[in-house]
Design a protein around this motif. Structure first.
Motif, PDB file in Angstrom:
ATOM      1  N   CYS A 165       6.467   5.306  -9.145  1.00  0.00           N
ATOM      2  CA  CYS A 165       7.356   4.284  -8.589  1.00  0.00           C
ATOM      3  C   CYS A 165       8.121   3.461  -9.630  1.00  0.00           C
ATOM      4  CB  CYS A 165       6.559   3.335  -7.699  1.00  0.00           C
ATOM      5  SG  CYS A 165       6.162   4.022  -6.097  1.00  0.00           S
ATOM      6  N   ALA A 166       7.805   3.610 -10.895  1.00  0.00           N
ATOM      7  CA  ALA A 166       8.536   2.950 -11.981  1.00  0.00           C
ATOM      8  C   ALA A 166       8.158   1.483 -12.128  1.00  0.00           C
ATOM      9  CB  ALA A 166      10.040   3.128 -11.830  1.00  0.00           C
ATOM     10  N   SER A 167       8.896   0.581 -11.483  1.00  0.00           N
ATOM     11  CA  SER A 167       8.709  -0.862 -11.688  1.00  0.00           C
ATOM     12  C   SER A 167       9.083  -1.605 -10.420  1.00  0.00           C
ATOM     13  CB  SER A 167       9.564  -1.333 -12.868  1.00  0.00           C
ATOM     14  OG  SER A 167       9.369  -2.699 -13.134  1.00  0.00           O
ATOM     15  N   SER A 168       8.343  -2.669 -10.113  1.00  0.00           N
ATOM     16  CA  SER A 168       8.488  -3.319  -8.808  1.00  0.00           C
ATOM     17  C   SER A 168       9.831  -4.005  -8.607  1.00  0.00           C
ATOM     18  CB  SER A 168       7.353  -4.315  -8.583  1.00  0.00           C
ATOM     19  OG  SER A 168       7.331  -5.297  -9.603  1.00  0.00           O
ATOM     20  N   GLN A 195       4.165  -2.406  -6.753  1.00  0.00           N
ATOM     21  CA  GLN A 195       5.117  -1.411  -6.245  1.00  0.00           C
ATOM     22  C   GLN A 195       4.758  -0.984  -4.825  1.00  0.00           C
ATOM     23  OE1 GLN A 195       4.455   1.444  -9.312  1.00  0.00           O
ATOM     24  NE2 GLN A 195       5.320   0.116 -10.894  1.00  0.00           N
ATOM     25  N   ALA A 196       3.465  -0.834  -4.566  1.00  0.00           N
ATOM     26  CA  ALA A 196       3.029  -0.461  -3.215  1.00  0.00           C
ATOM     27  C   ALA A 196       3.398  -1.548  -2.211  1.00  0.00           C
ATOM     28  CB  ALA A 196       1.522  -0.210  -3.199  1.00  0.00           C
ATOM     29  N   LYS A 197       3.321  -2.812  -2.631  1.00  0.00           N
ATOM     30  CA  LYS A 197       3.699  -3.903  -1.739  1.00  0.00           C
ATOM     31  C   LYS A 197       5.196  -3.864  -1.423  1.00  0.00           C
ATOM     32  CE  LYS A 197       3.680  -8.938  -1.236  1.00  0.00           C
ATOM     33  NZ  LYS A 197       3.341 -10.243  -1.878  1.00  0.00           N
ATOM     34  N   LEU A 199       7.019  -1.232  -1.213  1.00  0.00           N
ATOM     35  CA  LEU A 199       7.264  -0.113  -0.299  1.00  0.00           C
ATOM     36  C   LEU A 199       6.691  -0.325   1.092  1.00  0.00           C
ATOM     37  CD1 LEU A 199       6.642   2.965  -2.641  1.00  0.00           C
ATOM     38  CD2 LEU A 199       8.835   1.999  -1.919  1.00  0.00           C
ATOM     39  N   THR A 200       5.632  -1.140   1.203  1.00  0.00           N
ATOM     40  CA  THR A 200       4.935  -1.250   2.486  1.00  0.00           C
ATOM     41  C   THR A 200       4.834  -2.670   3.044  1.00  0.00           C
ATOM     42  OG1 THR A 200       2.739  -1.572   1.489  1.00  0.00           O
ATOM     43  CG2 THR A 200       3.499   0.708   1.792  1.00  0.00           C
ATOM     44  N   GLY A 201       4.997  -3.670   2.186  1.00  0.00           N
ATOM     45  CA  GLY A 201       4.779  -5.045   2.607  1.00  0.00           C
ATOM     46  C   GLY A 201       3.317  -5.443   2.653  1.00  0.00           C
ATOM     47  N   ARG A 202       2.418  -4.560   2.222  1.00  0.00           N
ATOM     48  CA  ARG A 202       0.973  -4.832   2.260  1.00  0.00           C
ATOM     49  C   ARG A 202       0.497  -5.305   0.891  1.00  0.00           C
ATOM     50  NH1 ARG A 202       2.586  -2.937   6.681  1.00  0.00           N
ATOM     51  NH2 ARG A 202       1.194  -2.068   8.276  1.00  0.00           N
ATOM     52  N   ASP A 203      -0.307  -6.383   0.861  1.00  0.00           N
ATOM     53  CA  ASP A 203      -0.891  -6.882  -0.387  1.00  0.00           C
ATOM     54  C   ASP A 203      -2.127  -6.091  -0.790  1.00  0.00           C
ATOM     55  OD1 ASP A 203       0.729  -9.235  -1.121  1.00  0.00           O
ATOM     56  OD2 ASP A 203       0.046 -10.032   0.794  1.00  0.00           O
ATOM     57  N   ASP A 204      -2.860  -5.588   0.181  1.00  0.00           N
ATOM     58  CA  ASP A 204      -4.098  -4.882  -0.086  1.00  0.00           C
ATOM     59  C   ASP A 204      -3.818  -3.431  -0.476  1.00  0.00           C
ATOM     60  OD1 ASP A 204      -7.151  -4.681   0.223  1.00  0.00           O
ATOM     61  OD2 ASP A 204      -6.412  -3.060   1.526  1.00  0.00           O
ATOM     62  N   ALA A 205      -4.427  -2.977  -1.570  1.00  0.00           N
ATOM     63  CA  ALA A 205      -4.150  -1.642  -2.086  1.00  0.00           C
ATOM     64  C   ALA A 205      -4.512  -0.552  -1.086  1.00  0.00           C
ATOM     65  CB  ALA A 205      -4.913  -1.425  -3.393  1.00  0.00           C
ATOM     66  N   GLU A 206      -5.667  -0.689  -0.447  1.00  0.00           N
ATOM     67  CA  GLU A 206      -6.090   0.335   0.510  1.00  0.00           C
ATOM     68  C   GLU A 206      -5.169   0.374   1.728  1.00  0.00           C
ATOM     69  OE1 GLU A 206      -9.987   1.395   3.272  1.00  0.00           O
ATOM     70  OE2 GLU A 206     -10.251   0.317   1.368  1.00  0.00           O
ATOM     71  N   ALA A 207      -4.789  -0.780   2.233  1.00  0.00           N
ATOM     72  CA  ALA A 207      -3.885  -0.823   3.380  1.00  0.00           C
ATOM     73  C   ALA A 207      -2.532  -0.222   3.029  1.00  0.00           C
ATOM     74  CB  ALA A 207      -3.720  -2.269   3.852  1.00  0.00           C
ATOM     75  N   ALA A 208      -2.032  -0.540   1.831  1.00  0.00           N
ATOM     76  CA  ALA A 208      -0.743   0.012   1.398  1.00  0.00           C
ATOM     77  C   ALA A 208      -0.824   1.524   1.262  1.00  0.00           C
ATOM     78  CB  ALA A 208      -0.327  -0.621   0.069  1.00  0.00           C
ATOM     79  N   ALA A 209      -1.937   2.028   0.698  1.00  0.00           N
ATOM     80  CA  ALA A 209      -2.099   3.472   0.536  1.00  0.00           C
ATOM     81  C   ALA A 209      -2.100   4.184   1.881  1.00  0.00           C
ATOM     82  CB  ALA A 209      -3.384   3.762  -0.229  1.00  0.00           C
ATOM     83  N   LYS A 210      -2.762   3.599   2.868  1.00  0.00           N
ATOM     84  CA  LYS A 210      -2.792   4.210   4.204  1.00  0.00           C
ATOM     85  C   LYS A 210      -1.398   4.306   4.798  1.00  0.00           C
ATOM     86  CE  LYS A 210      -7.514   2.928   5.539  1.00  0.00           C
ATOM     87  NZ  LYS A 210      -8.363   2.151   6.486  1.00  0.00           N
ATOM     88  N   VAL A 211      -0.599   3.244   4.624  1.00  0.00           N
ATOM     89  CA  VAL A 211       0.774   3.273   5.133  1.00  0.00           C
ATOM     90  C   VAL A 211       1.589   4.358   4.428  1.00  0.00           C
ATOM     91  CG1 VAL A 211       2.926   1.971   5.304  1.00  0.00           C
ATOM     92  CG2 VAL A 211       0.756   0.848   5.818  1.00  0.00           C
ATOM     93  N   LEU A 212       1.425   4.466   3.118  1.00  0.00           N
ATOM     94  CA  LEU A 212       2.224   5.410   2.337  1.00  0.00           C
ATOM     95  C   LEU A 212       1.897   6.862   2.636  1.00  0.00           C
ATOM     96  CD1 LEU A 212       2.315   3.500  -1.058  1.00  0.00           C
ATOM     97  CD2 LEU A 212       4.273   4.034   0.397  1.00  0.00           C
TER      98      LEU A 212
END
Length: 297
Positions: A165-168, A195-197, A199-212
């Motif tokens: 994802c490069a940079s936020s 970067q995950a936030k 893309l997904t708006g989620r602060d939690d890493a696991e929640a963001a991963a599930k969305v992605l």
């Protein structure tokens, strides 16, 4: 062994490490060093010193720094396919590191911004190889067509694909929706928590991963001192691995790139995700304990 073809950015990093708190509008004593950098070039270098077969596609200026970066890559064992730009200089990144270790980067992409589809060597895009694309190539409007062409060529030849994802901040300026559309078809996405936030708006890493996993079959979230996690859309729970302890944090620049380089070879060999995560964390800790984004000899 699967050959990894990396398409991405080549930079020179000017790293300024402040000894004290920054004195705004005045002077702050610092240690300033120059190193090879660029996410794509860093990943390629780490892969090569870890005995992976790797080719790097990028663009450099017709200047001394560009020649030095080219020679560095070859010294690591990278098959460097660098196009020399007659007008633009080699990219440069000024990395400001505070006395507490926080990094702020000021980037001038230089020749990277002119990477074009014509710069992509067709002989590298073959079935059985793996494409790793630096997100900077897509985020930068000037090199975007090259990134999209690389993805298209990899899909048509049956290569597996991973994207970082490069940079936020530049990712946010580009927008989550376009980035997800461009990278559709990639098997693996690397992102850190910020970067995950985006893309997904989620602060939690696991929640963001599930969305992605709605877009990517597999997702890896790099969590810095907390390690990393892997999530697949075919599993109910993520796989987590703790970060390796470090004796001393010297410079965190490029640690995320080293992680990707550590993760990819065992992942491509079909080893368990925990093994790939542990390998990534091992290289990331090694990167943190020395100065500069490239591997130490």
């Amino acid at each position: 062994m699967t050959r990894v073809v990396v398409v991405g950015d080549l930079m020179t990093d000017a790293v300024a490490r402040a000894r004290y708190a920054l004195a705004r509008a005045s002077d702050t004593p610092a240690i300033v060093t120059m190193h090879g950098g660029g996410s794509g070039a860093n990943i390629s270098s780490w892969l090569a010193v870890e005995n992976s077969e790797v080719a790097f596609i990028g663009r450099r200026g017709a200047d001394i720094t560009g020649r030095n970066r080219d020679m560095e890559l070859m010294g690591y064992g990278v098959d460097a396919r660098l196009v020399m730009d007659p007008e633009r200089p080699t990219g440069t990144c000024v990395v400001l590191v505070t006395h507490k270790g926080e990094r702020t980067m000021l980037s001038d992409p230089g020749a990277n911004a002119a990477l074009s589809p014509e710069d992509l060597p067709r002989d590298l895009f073959v079935q059985g190889s793996h494409l790793h694309l630096s997100g900077y190539t897509l985020i930068n409007e000037g090199s975007r067509d090259a990134g999209l062409a690389a993805l298209d060529m990899a899909r048509h030849t049956g290569m597996s694909i991973s994207v970082d994802c490069a940079s936020s901040a530049p990712l946010e300026r580009t927008g989550a929706e376009p980035f997800l559309e461009w990278t559709n078809g990639a098997k693996l996405l690397f992102a850190n928590i910020d970067q995950a936030k985006v893309l997904t708006g989620r602060d939690d890493a696991e929640a963001a991963a599930k969305v992605l996993t709605a877009w990517f079959p597999q997702v890896v979230i790099k969590m810095g001192a907390e390690g990393a996690l892997w999530f697949s859309n075919g599993r109910p729970d993520p796989v987590r691995v703790a970060a390796e302890p470090v004796d001393k944090i010297v410079d965190g620049t490029g640690a995320g790139d080293a992680f990707c380089a550590g993760f990819l070879p065992p992942w491509l060999e079909g080893k368990p995700p925990a093994d790939a995560l542990a390998s990534g964390c091992r290289l990331a800790s090694k990167a943190i304990m020395h100065l500069g984004a490239r591997p130490p000899f």
